[in-house]
Write an enzyme that holds these catalytic residues in place. Structure first.
Site, PDB file in Angstrom:
ATOM      1  CE  LYS A  79      -3.908   2.045   2.569  1.00  0.00           C
ATOM      2  NZ  LYS A  79      -4.817   1.882   3.726  1.00  0.00           N
ATOM      3  CB  SER A 154      -7.932   3.863   2.749  1.00  0.00           C
ATOM      4  OG  SER A 154      -7.108   3.263   3.739  1.00  0.00           O
ATOM      5  CB  SER A 178      -8.447   0.972   5.769  1.00  0.00           C
ATOM      6  OG  SER A 178      -9.149   2.172   5.977  1.00  0.00           O
TER       7      SER A 178
END
Length: 509
Positions: A79, A154, A178
């Site tokens: 990420k 996210s 997330s």
């Protein structure tokens, strides 16, 4: 055989056995990424040259026996809020679109020590603020199950990349769900460990008291293996916990001590298909208004499966659920407003081209560099921390957080694991959530309380709705009790066959 259809552990076994090379695995991943990215947009940055060079180095270490772990030689996606030395790290924000860190985050370093090959950085909601991966400066990521729908957020880029078989596994971060919510939307397995289990050193902070790095993968076995690799005590992170001290005592294990993980970090030992006598609590509060009937049915059917396998399943009242969302957004926004003050255009990141003085440069750089959702949360955080409102909002939210933790403590005196939905609905259509921010915030109702209490949670597929979109089951454990939720998740997973989306089945040439 499509190498990317294998789980991370399966691919690692083939590499170790010499059936395929590390370079072949890396090339297979990039082949799929090149073919699918125009439609999915799961990646922000790719690192092909260094990945192929690293593949040769890792191959030598595997061949000489230096690397023999389950993830050695297996490609991974990271990420884009975890620092990687020499590789662009942007948090999917314009304000960091030129930032190349001088160091690597501890979790990624631990993966590299285990022999992982970094493919690139995945798309995300800007600064991890969002639940859909639509607030990214680099454009929205699309759900591989249906590209008209969001992948969640996210960590939507990481979940979408795994679901589309662009990579065997990925790392995400979880501030209020997330990892678990996008895993639910994309039909993969995602795990948020106990707060302090994985070092936050090098993770660009959103809410420091809530953030935690965790794995996103195709199955529970992979999640356990990845968590073993990334979990460690780190003196560079003041919130890092030495789990050898806090883990419950266990009987001595047979076998060589060299191959055994330290107590508290041996997550793969929980991969046992046995839940007999395990007490599972179902919070009634999680099954009220707002929960989609198809999601409710699939989650309760999963509870029945575990009951049939010998678990004791009971309903109970958790309480305080309705206060989790307001408490979370007050605390997270307050911490975000403080954490994001460092992005001012002075030392690194975006700087406006035209300005009159220092303060004007600050204002213009931040106004031009941050997106609307980030600005909204900075303003909310600044408001609740301001004089006259600090006691009314921020301190009250902290007291509520303590009460929520106490409610969970009471529940875990009675139950080993709590079971519920990961999200109230399946993945919404693109654009639906952004038009109504409050609706987007309420999508985290079943996940945020886990972060407020610092607990571990795992999301795994338990069915599909009539549109064919995945439904996620969430299992929650007490602090440092990841092994219980891994055991329950693994036992449930054994009753299902792995389902992948049409994008994952696409042949690429």
């Amino acid at each position: 055989m499509d190498l990317m259809s294998l789980t991370a552990v399966e691919l690692g076994k083939k590499i170790k056995a010499g059936e395929i090379s590390v370079k072949e695995a890396v090339k297979a991943a990039y082949k799929r990424i090149d073919a699918l990215e125009p439609e999915i947009n799961a990646f922000v940055t790719l690192d092909k040259e260094n990945a192929l060079k690293r593949a040769e180095e890792v191959q030598k270490l595997i061949d000489d026996g230096t690397l023999d772990g389950p993830l050695a030689g297996v490609p991974v996606a990271i990420k884009d809020n975890m620092c990687t030395k020499g590789l662009l790290t942007t948090c999917s924000s314009k304000i960091l679109d030129n930032f190349v860190p001088p160091y690597t985050s501890e979790a990624v370093l631990n993966l590299e020590k285990a022999g992982a090959i970094i493919l690139g950085k995945t798309n995300m909601d800007e600064f991890a603020m969002g639940s859909t991966t639509e607030t990214s400066y680099y454009g929205e990521t699309k759900n591989p199950w249906n590209t008209n729908h969001v992948p969640g957020g996210s960590s939507g880029g990481s979940a979408a990349a795994v679901a589309a078989h662009e990579c065997p596994y990925a790392l995400g971060s979880d501030t209020g769900g997330s990892i678990r919510q996008p895993s639910s939307y994309c039909g993969v397995v995602g795990m948020k460990p106990t707060y302090g289990t994985v070092s936050r050193y090098g993770l660009i902070a959103y809410g420091s008291s809530l953030d935690q790095i965790g794995p996103i993968a195709k199955d529970v076995i992979d999640c356990a293996a990845i968590l073993e690799a990334i979990a460690s005590y780190d003196k560079k992170d003041s919130t890092s916990m030495d789990r050898r001290i806090y883990a419950p005592p266990e009987p001595e294990k047979e076998g060589s001590q060299e191959n055994q993980k330290p107590r508290g970090y041996d997550f793969m030992s929980a991969l046992v298909d046995d839940v007999k006598g395990m007490k599972i609590g179902i919070p009634r509060d999680y099954f009220g208004d707002g929960l989609d009937p198809e999601v409710k049915e699939a989650v309760l059917n999963a509870a029945k499966v575990l009951e049939e396998k010998g678990a004791i399943v009971e309903e109970f009242d958790l309480s305080l659920v309705e206060y989790a969302i307001p408490a979370y957004y007050v605390i997270a926004s307050a911490e975000a407003s403080s954490n994001l003050a460092r992005f001012d255009g002075v030392k690194y990141g975006y700087r406006t081209e035209e300005f009159t003085d220092l303060h004007n440069m600050y204002k213009k750089s931040r106004s031009e560099g941050f997106g609307p959702e980030v600005k909204r949360r900075i303003m909310l955080g600044s408001f609740v921390l301001s004089s006259g409102y600090y006691d009314a909002y921020y301190l009250k939210a902290l007291r509520t957080k303590a009460l929520i933790k106490k409610a969970f403590d009471t529940a875990f005196q009675e139950y080993d694991v709590l079971l519920g939905p990961a999200a109230p609905t399946t993945a919404p259509k693109l654009g639906d959530s952004l038009s109504d921010p409050i609706k987007m915030y309420l999508g985290d109702i079943y996940t945020v309380s886990v972060n407020l209490a610092g607990l571990p949670g795992i999301s795994l597929p338990c069915g599909r709705d009539k549109k064919g979109l995945p439904i996620g089951l969430q299992l929650i454990g007490d602090c440092f009790e990841e092994k219980k939720i891994i055991r329950a998740a693994y036992a449930f997973e054994q009753t299902r066959t792995y389902e992948c989306c049409d994008f994952a089945k696409k042949e690429v040439f």
